[in-house]
Design a protein around this motif. Structure first.
Motif, PDB file in Angstrom:
ATOM      1  N   LEU A  40      10.990  23.927  42.729  1.00  0.00           N
ATOM      2  CA  LEU A  40      11.026  24.817  41.572  1.00  0.00           C
ATOM      3  C   LEU A  40      10.050  24.298  40.535  1.00  0.00           C
ATOM      4  N   LEU A  41       9.924  25.039  39.431  1.00  0.00           N
ATOM      5  CA  LEU A  41       9.052  24.643  38.325  1.00  0.00           C
ATOM      6  C   LEU A  41       9.892  24.438  37.075  1.00  0.00           C
ATOM      7  N   ILE A  42       9.479  23.502  36.228  1.00  0.00           N
ATOM      8  CA  ILE A  42      10.069  23.371  34.899  1.00  0.00           C
ATOM      9  C   ILE A  42       8.923  23.461  33.896  1.00  0.00           C
ATOM     10  N   GLU A  43       9.044  24.432  32.980  1.00  0.00           N
ATOM     11  CA  GLU A  43       8.050  24.594  31.927  1.00  0.00           C
ATOM     12  C   GLU A  43       8.472  23.756  30.736  1.00  0.00           C
ATOM     13  N   ALA A  44       7.589  22.872  30.323  1.00  0.00           N
ATOM     14  CA  ALA A  44       7.824  22.039  29.144  1.00  0.00           C
ATOM     15  C   ALA A  44       6.523  22.006  28.355  1.00  0.00           C
ATOM     16  N   MET A  45       6.585  22.398  27.101  1.00  0.00           N
ATOM     17  CA  MET A  45       5.417  22.397  26.221  1.00  0.00           C
ATOM     18  C   MET A  45       4.240  23.159  26.847  1.00  0.00           C
ATOM     19  N   LYS A  46       4.518  24.363  27.366  1.00  0.00           N
ATOM     20  CA  LYS A  46       3.508  25.270  27.941  1.00  0.00           C
ATOM     21  C   LYS A  46       2.864  24.742  29.221  1.00  0.00           C
ATOM     22  N   THR A  47       3.447  23.699  29.806  1.00  0.00           N
ATOM     23  CA  THR A  47       2.942  23.153  31.057  1.00  0.00           C
ATOM     24  C   THR A  47       3.995  23.363  32.144  1.00  0.00           C
ATOM     25  N   PHE A  48       3.569  23.876  33.288  1.00  0.00           N
ATOM     26  CA  PHE A  48       4.487  24.073  34.407  1.00  0.00           C
ATOM     27  C   PHE A  48       4.437  22.838  35.307  1.00  0.00           C
ATOM     28  N   ASN A  49       5.576  22.174  35.447  1.00  0.00           N
ATOM     29  CA  ASN A  49       5.691  20.949  36.229  1.00  0.00           C
ATOM     30  C   ASN A  49       6.405  21.246  37.531  1.00  0.00           C
ATOM     31  N   GLN A  50       5.781  20.894  38.647  1.00  0.00           N
ATOM     32  CA  GLN A  50       6.409  21.092  39.951  1.00  0.00           C
ATOM     33  C   GLN A  50       7.473  20.024  40.159  1.00  0.00           C
ATOM     34  N   ILE A  51       8.658  20.469  40.570  1.00  0.00           N
ATOM     35  CA  ILE A  51       9.720  19.541  40.933  1.00  0.00           C
ATOM     36  C   ILE A  51       9.756  19.536  42.454  1.00  0.00           C
ATOM     37  N   LYS A  52       9.494  18.381  43.024  1.00  0.00           N
ATOM     38  CA  LYS A  52       9.348  18.257  44.474  1.00  0.00           C
ATOM     39  C   LYS A  52      10.574  17.582  45.091  1.00  0.00           C
ATOM     40  N   ALA A  53      10.787  17.875  46.367  1.00  0.00           N
ATOM     41  CA  ALA A  53      11.903  17.279  47.104  1.00  0.00           C
ATOM     42  C   ALA A  53      11.680  15.772  47.249  1.00  0.00           C
ATOM     43  N   PRO A  54      12.652  14.951  46.844  1.00  0.00           N
ATOM     44  CA  PRO A  54      12.501  13.500  46.985  1.00  0.00           C
ATOM     45  C   PRO A  54      12.636  13.029  48.431  1.00  0.00           C
ATOM     46  N   LYS A  55      13.227  13.890  49.282  1.00  0.00           N
ATOM     47  CA  LYS A  55      13.433  13.555  50.700  1.00  0.00           C
ATOM     48  C   LYS A  55      13.531  14.855  51.479  1.00  0.00           C
ATOM     49  N   ALA A  56      13.408  14.757  52.789  1.00  0.00           N
ATOM     50  CA  ALA A  56      13.600  15.930  53.641  1.00  0.00           C
ATOM     51  C   ALA A  56      15.087  16.249  53.705  1.00  0.00           C
ATOM     52  N   GLY A  57      15.408  17.517  53.888  1.00  0.00           N
ATOM     53  CA  GLY A  57      16.806  17.909  53.991  1.00  0.00           C
ATOM     54  C   GLY A  57      16.929  19.418  54.016  1.00  0.00           C
ATOM     55  N   THR A  58      18.144  19.880  53.745  1.00  0.00           N
ATOM     56  CA  THR A  58      18.434  21.310  53.700  1.00  0.00           C
ATOM     57  C   THR A  58      19.001  21.631  52.326  1.00  0.00           C
ATOM     58  N   VAL A  59      18.561  22.736  51.741  1.00  0.00           N
ATOM     59  CA  VAL A  59      19.068  23.154  50.433  1.00  0.00           C
ATOM     60  C   VAL A  59      20.514  23.622  50.614  1.00  0.00           C
ATOM     61  N   ALA A  60      21.463  22.886  50.026  1.00  0.00           N
ATOM     62  CA  ALA A  60      22.878  23.222  50.145  1.00  0.00           C
ATOM     63  C   ALA A  60      23.316  24.163  49.027  1.00  0.00           C
ATOM     64  N   ARG A  61      22.853  23.893  47.804  1.00  0.00           N
ATOM     65  CA  ARG A  61      23.219  24.730  46.655  1.00  0.00           C
ATOM     66  C   ARG A  61      22.099  24.711  45.640  1.00  0.00           C
ATOM     67  N   ILE A  62      21.893  25.839  44.967  1.00  0.00           N
ATOM     68  CA  ILE A  62      20.979  25.914  43.827  1.00  0.00           C
ATOM     69  C   ILE A  62      21.877  26.081  42.606  1.00  0.00           C
ATOM     70  N   LEU A  63      21.778  25.160  41.655  1.00  0.00           N
ATOM     71  CA  LEU A  63      22.724  25.082  40.540  1.00  0.00           C
ATOM     72  C   LEU A  63      22.218  25.706  39.246  1.00  0.00           C
ATOM     73  N   VAL A  64      20.988  26.195  39.235  1.00  0.00           N
ATOM     74  CA  VAL A  64      20.405  26.759  38.014  1.00  0.00           C
ATOM     75  C   VAL A  64      19.860  28.154  38.297  1.00  0.00           C
ATOM     76  N   ALA A  65      19.749  28.949  37.250  1.00  0.00           N
ATOM     77  CA  ALA A  65      19.170  30.292  37.358  1.00  0.00           C
ATOM     78  C   ALA A  65      17.751  30.269  36.792  1.00  0.00           C
ATOM     79  N   SER A  66      16.892  31.077  37.356  1.00  0.00           N
ATOM     80  CA  SER A  66      15.518  31.168  36.875  1.00  0.00           C
ATOM     81  C   SER A  66      15.512  31.630  35.419  1.00  0.00           C
ATOM     82  N   GLY A  67      14.740  30.957  34.582  1.00  0.00           N
ATOM     83  CA  GLY A  67      14.642  31.295  33.168  1.00  0.00           C
ATOM     84  C   GLY A  67      15.653  30.560  32.300  1.00  0.00           C
TER      85      GLY A  67
END
Length: 80
Positions: A40-67
């Motif tokens: 996903l991306l996190i926008e901070a101070m008009k900059t979009f920062n990519q949040i990358k997977a720290p390890k391989a795996g399967t997405v079990a749950r997404i805990l946040v909503a876009s925006g």
């Protein structure tokens, strides 16, 4: 309690699940991901920062909503 597979926010900002409005999200629940893959991306101070997977795996749950605003250390999703 801290979840072992939780990916947490490294900054305060606004989370975006896809690269642009109307685009499909980077990942979905049940999807396998590789280490280093953009989750996903996190926008901070008009900059979009990519949040990358720290390890391989399967997405079990997404805990946040876009925006939605997120705080430093807030769990964003769970990788198993």
């Amino acid at each position: 309690a801290a979840q072992p597979g939780a990916v947490t926010s490294p900054m305060v900002g606004v989370v975006y699940l896809g690269p642009e409005p109307g685009a499909p999200p980077f990942v979905a629940v049940g999807q396998p991901v590789a280490a280093g893959q953009t989750l996903l991306l996190i926008e901070a101070m008009k900059t979009f920062n990519q949040i990358k997977a720290p390890k391989a795996g399967t997405v079990a749950r997404i805990l946040v909503a876009s925006g939605a605003p997120v705080e430093y250390g807030e769990p964003l999703l769970i990788l198993e």
